[in-house]
Design a protein around this motif. Structure first.
Motif, PDB file in Angstrom:
ATOM      1  N   PRO A 251       0.860  -1.258   0.001  1.00  0.00           N
ATOM      2  CA  PRO A 251      -0.292   0.127   0.270  1.00  0.00           C
ATOM      3  C   PRO A 251       0.834   0.873  -0.204  1.00  0.00           C
ATOM      4  CG  PRO A 251      -1.195  -1.479   1.903  1.00  0.00           C
ATOM      5  CD  PRO A 251       0.593  -2.223   1.073  1.00  0.00           C
ATOM      6  N   ILE A 252       0.728   2.661  -0.952  1.00  0.00           N
ATOM      7  CA  ILE A 252       1.263   3.724  -0.737  1.00  0.00           C
ATOM      8  C   ILE A 252       0.489   4.412  -0.590  1.00  0.00           C
ATOM      9  CG2 ILE A 252       2.086   5.494  -2.634  1.00  0.00           C
ATOM     10  CD1 ILE A 252       2.689   3.012  -4.555  1.00  0.00           C
ATOM     11  N   SER A 253       0.865   5.277   0.663  1.00  0.00           N
ATOM     12  CA  SER A 253       0.214   6.067   1.894  1.00  0.00           C
ATOM     13  C   SER A 253       0.403   7.455   1.134  1.00  0.00           C
ATOM     14  CB  SER A 253       0.864   6.200   3.144  1.00  0.00           C
ATOM     15  OG  SER A 253       1.827   6.147   3.251  1.00  0.00           O
ATOM     16  N   ASP A 254       1.049   7.843   0.210  1.00  0.00           N
ATOM     17  CA  ASP A 254       1.484   9.004  -0.130  1.00  0.00           C
ATOM     18  C   ASP A 254       0.791   9.165  -1.151  1.00  0.00           C
ATOM     19  OD1 ASP A 254       2.303  11.248  -1.038  1.00  0.00           O
ATOM     20  OD2 ASP A 254       4.508  11.223  -1.235  1.00  0.00           O
ATOM     21  N   ILE A 293       8.197  12.190 -19.436  1.00  0.00           N
ATOM     22  CA  ILE A 293       7.857  11.382 -18.866  1.00  0.00           C
ATOM     23  C   ILE A 293       9.760  10.683 -17.971  1.00  0.00           C
ATOM     24  CG2 ILE A 293       7.678   8.411 -19.780  1.00  0.00           C
ATOM     25  CD1 ILE A 293       6.293   9.475 -21.438  1.00  0.00           C
ATOM     26  N   PHE A 294      10.547  11.666 -18.407  1.00  0.00           N
ATOM     27  CA  PHE A 294      11.744  10.989 -17.813  1.00  0.00           C
ATOM     28  C   PHE A 294      12.134  11.467 -16.797  1.00  0.00           C
ATOM     29  CE2 PHE A 294      16.364  12.879 -16.456  1.00  0.00           C
ATOM     30  CZ  PHE A 294      16.586  11.439 -16.944  1.00  0.00           C
ATOM     31  N   PHE A 295      11.825  12.552 -16.422  1.00  0.00           N
ATOM     32  CA  PHE A 295      10.960  13.652 -15.337  1.00  0.00           C
ATOM     33  C   PHE A 295      10.516  13.357 -14.799  1.00  0.00           C
ATOM     34  CE2 PHE A 295      13.633  16.495 -17.349  1.00  0.00           C
ATOM     35  CZ  PHE A 295      14.859  16.329 -17.152  1.00  0.00           C
ATOM     36  N   ASN A 296       9.190  12.887 -14.573  1.00  0.00           N
ATOM     37  CA  ASN A 296       7.746  12.081 -13.810  1.00  0.00           C
ATOM     38  C   ASN A 296       9.136  10.475 -12.867  1.00  0.00           C
ATOM     39  OD1 ASN A 296       5.695  13.508 -13.924  1.00  0.00           O
ATOM     40  ND2 ASN A 296       4.794  12.005 -14.980  1.00  0.00           N
ATOM     41  N   LYS A 297       9.714   9.832 -13.993  1.00  0.00           N
ATOM     42  CA  LYS A 297      10.417   8.727 -12.901  1.00  0.00           C
ATOM     43  C   LYS A 297      11.558   9.051 -12.522  1.00  0.00           C
ATOM     44  CE  LYS A 297       9.625   5.666 -17.392  1.00  0.00           C
ATOM     45  NZ  LYS A 297      10.376   4.920 -18.110  1.00  0.00           N
ATOM     46  N   VAL A 298      12.141  10.139 -12.715  1.00  0.00           N
ATOM     47  CA  VAL A 298      12.608  10.535 -11.860  1.00  0.00           C
ATOM     48  C   VAL A 298      12.195  10.050 -10.761  1.00  0.00           C
ATOM     49  CG1 VAL A 298      15.028  12.267 -11.269  1.00  0.00           C
ATOM     50  CG2 VAL A 298      14.995  10.816 -13.220  1.00  0.00           C
ATOM     51  N   GLU A 299      11.307  11.711 -10.228  1.00  0.00           N
ATOM     52  CA  GLU A 299      10.136  11.534  -9.068  1.00  0.00           C
ATOM     53  C   GLU A 299       9.547  10.405  -8.331  1.00  0.00           C
ATOM     54  OE1 GLU A 299       7.500  15.051  -9.135  1.00  0.00           O
ATOM     55  OE2 GLU A 299       8.488  16.173 -10.949  1.00  0.00           O
ATOM     56  N   ILE A 300       9.283   9.505  -9.271  1.00  0.00           N
ATOM     57  CA  ILE A 300       8.501   8.330  -8.554  1.00  0.00           C
ATOM     58  C   ILE A 300      10.167   7.665  -7.975  1.00  0.00           C
ATOM     59  CG2 ILE A 300       7.748   6.081  -9.180  1.00  0.00           C
ATOM     60  CD1 ILE A 300       6.222   7.788 -11.341  1.00  0.00           C
ATOM     61  N   VAL A 301      11.569   7.479  -8.523  1.00  0.00           N
ATOM     62  CA  VAL A 301      11.953   6.883  -7.446  1.00  0.00           C
ATOM     63  C   VAL A 301      12.772   7.490  -6.166  1.00  0.00           C
ATOM     64  CG1 VAL A 301      14.452   5.754  -8.074  1.00  0.00           C
ATOM     65  CG2 VAL A 301      12.851   5.469 -10.041  1.00  0.00           C
ATOM     66  N   GLY A 302      13.145   8.681  -6.255  1.00  0.00           N
ATOM     67  CA  GLY A 302      13.054   9.526  -5.688  1.00  0.00           C
ATOM     68  C   GLY A 302      12.274   8.954  -4.781  1.00  0.00           C
ATOM     69  N   LEU A 304      10.125   7.188  -3.652  1.00  0.00           N
ATOM     70  CA  LEU A 304       9.823   5.491  -2.823  1.00  0.00           C
ATOM     71  C   LEU A 304      11.226   5.253  -2.236  1.00  0.00           C
ATOM     72  CD1 LEU A 304       8.610   3.695  -6.144  1.00  0.00           C
ATOM     73  CD2 LEU A 304       7.250   3.960  -3.928  1.00  0.00           C
ATOM     74  N   GLN A 305      12.348   5.739  -2.862  1.00  0.00           N
ATOM     75  CA  GLN A 305      13.106   5.351  -1.962  1.00  0.00           C
ATOM     76  C   GLN A 305      13.201   6.682  -0.589  1.00  0.00           C
ATOM     77  OE1 GLN A 305      16.981   6.451  -4.574  1.00  0.00           O
ATOM     78  NE2 GLN A 305      18.302   5.942  -2.490  1.00  0.00           N
ATOM     79  N   GLU A 306      12.788   7.050   0.084  1.00  0.00           N
ATOM     80  CA  GLU A 306      12.428   7.579   0.764  1.00  0.00           C
ATOM     81  C   GLU A 306      11.678   7.230   1.745  1.00  0.00           C
ATOM     82  OE1 GLU A 306      12.122  11.481  -0.253  1.00  0.00           O
ATOM     83  OE2 GLU A 306      14.021  12.320  -0.767  1.00  0.00           O
ATOM     84  N   ASP A 307      10.820   6.592   1.286  1.00  0.00           N
ATOM     85  CA  ASP A 307       9.164   5.979   2.048  1.00  0.00           C
ATOM     86  C   ASP A 307      10.625   4.836   2.568  1.00  0.00           C
ATOM     87  OD1 ASP A 307       7.271   4.880   3.077  1.00  0.00           O
ATOM     88  OD2 ASP A 307       6.455   5.587   1.534  1.00  0.00           O
ATOM     89  N   GLU A 308      10.881   4.252   3.789  1.00  0.00           N
ATOM     90  CA  GLU A 308      11.488   3.372   5.027  1.00  0.00           C
ATOM     91  C   GLU A 308      10.438   2.183   5.337  1.00  0.00           C
ATOM     92  OE1 GLU A 308      14.215   4.690   7.499  1.00  0.00           O
ATOM     93  OE2 GLU A 308      15.390   5.522   6.727  1.00  0.00           O
ATOM     94  N   LYS A 309       9.119   2.910   5.240  1.00  0.00           N
ATOM     95  CA  LYS A 309       8.310   1.998   5.716  1.00  0.00           C
ATOM     96  C   LYS A 309       8.052   1.280   4.424  1.00  0.00           C
ATOM     97  CE  LYS A 309       4.084   2.055   8.207  1.00  0.00           C
ATOM     98  NZ  LYS A 309       3.123   0.333   6.477  1.00  0.00           N
ATOM     99  N   PHE A 310       7.933   1.585   3.508  1.00  0.00           N
ATOM    100  CA  PHE A 310       6.938   0.798   1.903  1.00  0.00           C
ATOM    101  C   PHE A 310       8.492  -0.096   1.799  1.00  0.00           C
ATOM    102  CE2 PHE A 310       7.536   0.351  -2.771  1.00  0.00           C
ATOM    103  CZ  PHE A 310       6.125   0.247  -2.706  1.00  0.00           C
TER     104      PHE A 310
END
Length: 816
Positions: A251-254, A293-302, A304-310
């Motif tokens: 589950p993605i809370s954000d 699209i490119f910058f959207n993908k960069v934002e998504i990875v960043g 998710l990476q910051e969400d330690e619980k996930f």
């Protein structure tokens, strides 16, 4: 103007229209003397080096996109982008750019993209803005014509984009789309398709943000379903809403992250599936869509990476035995796509990404997944493993060496990879080929680290040969217990060829590890059993493996080959092939030719002594006769050790002259006055008897006197050498003045048999006929194609030619 530093990433657009990351740094604006103007400067945050120095050109078109991006073109095919960490930083730099260009900071683009003709410029100056028709169903055709006519002109495109933004025109068009669909007005839907497609080609970020918003994107996709060139409309919306299901494996809370994932998927779908393939002229018009699209993908990875619980929940469920197979497959597929997205990150962020995964336990998780029965899950896990190996093979090597201290060999990660390679059920072994490439990367010494405290190569190769090599070679050893392969089907042959390819790589790049393994396990004999395979490619793989070993010219390998008679399978394969001119024939001949050319004496003797009768009739190449000649020369040297030792002395002490010495000699030769010559008696070749002996030898004697000290040293060395009973290639000069001048070549000494200082030798004083004998010897030994002033013995090849003459013939030549 004060500099304001902001954290940014610098991107450049490559030839494939993809953004390449050039690094992270801090941007500032200031006056640069060298560029004579206000400039943008980006200095790397790691070492302060200059990542970007770009003058703010008054005529360059700068675009602000998505609140945190500034994009512009430096040259015709060189696009740059600054991605800001904070919106405030982007706004501040944008204000600086607009200030230099005299523009209002509220605009998103500062200039026309290309210059207009004077006529167009004049026309547009007279009309300050573009007036759009009212957004009504009856005027759709007029709107479509206006959009189409504006696309060829950059300035008109800009004015059309501004008009569409300012009037909220896109949302009005989408309302008409619903009316047309309800009325089934196909003509109106076709016009809407052309209008929306034209808006995409305007390449405007502000318009994309409206079109790709949650409330508009599905209607935009709906407009693009009604392509006039197709007889039936496409069902893109039906696919996206019913077929394509969004699954939250964790589950993605954000909510912002969730919305960004939905948006990126749909925009990617529009680019790949909905929009028609752009023509050459339209391709650059969609560059902003690629960037979006490119910058959207960069934002998504960043995010998710910051969400330690996930991430913690993700790896916990991956390794939990209670997780059902379907759920685990979804988790693995998500992780695979997550790693694929990471390829868009800049190197520094990618380092942090993989370190995060490593700390979360991705390698132990992959070990669990690879041990499962589900082929699809294993395939996805293999893809993830390939990302890790390509990114940092040392990290993987360190993990497997640590786990070897706790686990049995059977469950080691590398052994699991080898087992999956061996057990690949694909007839073409697609997965096995991929895994073999990963193994080769892991055992490649070129990417292994060496530090003051430890050497990764020594440690890892020691581990690999102890714990893993027996797993890799198991199919080879199991299939070569007899004289022929026990299984010779196509898939088995392909697998063995892959294993041989990796073993050949090990022979080339590893040293004593593979040597000890091959000799102790008798691997080469087993490999050569495959020479009798019905599959030519497998037989050639076996031959290539042996050729790689012979190419090392290692006597340990050579003694092993001779002791086990390992040329027999090769000779058998050669004879079985007959006179057919094919790859097998050429490869075997090349192997023997290598042995002959490199003069590998032990193998030459072994081949001739054991296989000459089988090979002596092969006369369409001279390779085997050349090997026989090499063998006879070796035997001649063994039977006449004195002759061989003299030749080695001549080779080792041969006088070599450099270019300057030769020039000095030639000048001395031609400047010497004939009247200064003393009468003397010299040995010269018969073809040059017309020349005076004094003319030839006097300058040489002067030259040799300058080398007196070196001569005396060589005499002291050679006095210790006993070569009695041999003809000496030295020669004697006696001058009529009574002074005896004894000249020897730089390769021999005065006390050698036949030299003037050796009592009782043929050339000593008081020995009648010594001059004539020396003359005939000199003609035979020191002349080749003309006069030789100073004795300079031929190269090794010429010596071999001389050595090939039987001794009986030599005696006749010397006595003639």
């Amino acid at each position: 103007m004060t500099d304001t530093r902001r954290r940014v990433k610098v991107y450049t657009l490559n030839e494939d229209r993809q953004w390449d990351d050039r690094g992270t740094g801090h941007v500032s604006s200031g006056y640069v003397e060298r560029l004579k103007g206000m400039s943008l400067l980006v200095r790397a945050e790691s070492d302060g080096s200059l990542l970007l120095e770009s003058k703010i050109n008054p005529n360059t078109a700068y675009q602000k996109q998505q609140d945190t991006l500034i994009v512009w073109s430096e040259a015709e095919n060189y696009d740059l982008a600054l991605s800001f960490q904070e919106k405030a930083g982007c706004d501040e730099i944008w204000e600086k750019i607009c200030q230099v260009q005299g523009k209002d900071p509220s605009v998103d683009i500062t200039q026309d993209l290309v210059d207009e003709s004077e006529e167009e410029r004049f026309d547009d100056m007279s009309s300050p803005g573009l007036e759009l028709p009212s957004c009504e169903l009856s005027r759709l055709e007029e709107i479509a014509e206006l959009v189409a006519s504006s696309l060829p002109s950059p300035l008109r495109r800009e004015k059309l984009a501004l008009a569409l933004e300012n009037e909220g025109y896109i949302k009005k068009l989408l309302e008409i789309f619903h009316v047309c669909e309800d009325l089934e007005n196909i003509e109106g839907l076709h016009h809407l398709y052309e209008i929306i497609k034209g808006i995409f080609l305007l390449n405007r970020t502000a318009l994309f943000e409206v079109m790709f918003s949650e409330e508009c994107i599905m209607d935009v996709i709906g407009c693009l379903e009604y392509d006039p060139s197709l007889s039936q409309s496409r069902k893109h919306r039906e696919f996206l809403t019913k077929t394509a299901k969004f699954k939250e494996v964790i589950p993605i809370s954000d909510p912002e992250l969730k919305q960004k994932i939905h948006q990126t998927y749909r925009v990617q779908y529009i680019q790949d599936m909905v929009l028609p393939t752009p023509s050459v002229f339209e391709e650059n018009m969609l560059s902003t869509l690629h960037s979006f699209i490119f910058f959207n993908k960069v934002e998504i990875v960043g995010m998710l990476q910051e969400d330690e619980k996930f991430l913690t929940d993700l790896f916990a469920q991956l390794t939990d035995e209670a997780t059902d197979d379907e759920k685990r497959q979804e988790l693995v597929n998500f992780l695979k796509e997550f790693c694929a997205f990471s390829q868009t990150l800049q190197p520094q962020n990618r380092d942090a990404f993989f370190k995060t995964l490593s700390n979360m336990g991705i390698l132990p998780a992959l070990e669990v997944i690879l041990g499962m029965d589900d082929a699809q899950v294993r395939s996805a896990a293999t893809d993830i493993f390939s990302y890790l190996v390509e990114y940092n093979p040392s990290m993987v090597r360190e993990f497997v060496m640590q786990e070897a201290q706790q686990n049995d060999d059977d469950i080691l990660l590398i052994n699991l990879i080898i087992e999956h390679m061996i057990c690949d059920t694909d007839p073409e072994l697609g997965g096995a080929v991929q895994l073999m490439g990963l193994l080769r990367t892991l055992v490649d010494p070129e990417n292994m680290l060496a530090t003051a405290n430890k050497t990764e190569k020594t440690e890892f190769l020691g581990f690999f040969y102890k714990h893993c090599m027996h797993v890799l070679t198991a199919p080879l050893l199991a299939n070569t217990t007899e004289e022929k392969p026990s299984k010779d089907d196509f898939q088995t042959a392909q697998l063995l060829a892959l294993i041989l390819e990796l073993l050949t790589f090990c022979v080339e790049h590893h040293t004593y590890h593979i040597k000890n393994y091959i000799i102790n396990k008798d691997i080469l004999r087993r490999v050569l059993v495959l020479m009798s395979s019905m599959h030519a490619f497998l037989a050639l793989c076996a031959l290539r493996f042996k050729r790689k070993i012979i190419g090392l010219k290692d006597e340990f390998y050579n003694r092993y080959i001779m002791k086990s008679f390992l040329f027999e399978p090769v000779v058998k394969a050669f004879l079985s092939n007959g006179s057919r001119y094919n790859l097998m024939n050429s490869a075997i001949i090349e192997m023997f030719e290598f042995i002959r050319v490199e003069d590998i004496k032990s193998l030459t003797a072994h081949v001739i002594e054991n296989y000459w009768k089988a090979l002596e009739d092969v006369d369409y190449v001279q390779t085997f006769k050349g090997l026989k000649l090499r063998y006879e020369q070796q035997r001649e040297r063994q039977d006449n050790p004195k002759l061989d030792s003299m030749r080695s002395i001549l080779r080792n002490h041969r006088y070599r002259r450099d270019a300057r010495t030769l020039e000095d000699e030639e000048e001395m030769w031609f400047n010497t006055d004939e009247d200064d010559m003393e009468d003397g008696e010299a040995v010269v070749p018969p073809s040059d008897k017309s020349k005076n002996d004094e003319d030839i030898m006097e300058p040489i004697s002067k030259f040799m006197e300058r080398k007196k000290f070196k001569e005396s040293e060589e005499k002291e060395v050679l006095l210790k050498t006993n070569l009695s009973g041999r003809q000496s290639p030295s020669f004697k000069l006696s001058f009529s003045s009574g002074t005896k001048a004894n000249l020897t070549s730089q390769s021999s000494a005065s006390n050698l048999p036949g030299s003037p200082g050796s009592p009782g030798s043929p050339g000593s004083p008081g020995s009648p006929g010594s001059v004539s004998k020396s003359t005939s010897q000199m003609a035979a030994i020191t002349t080749k194609g003309g006069l030789v002033g100073l004795v300079d013995y031929p190269d090794d090849d010429d010596e071999d030619d001389e050595e090939s003459i039987p001794l009986s013939q030599k005696a006749k030549l010397e006595s003639s």
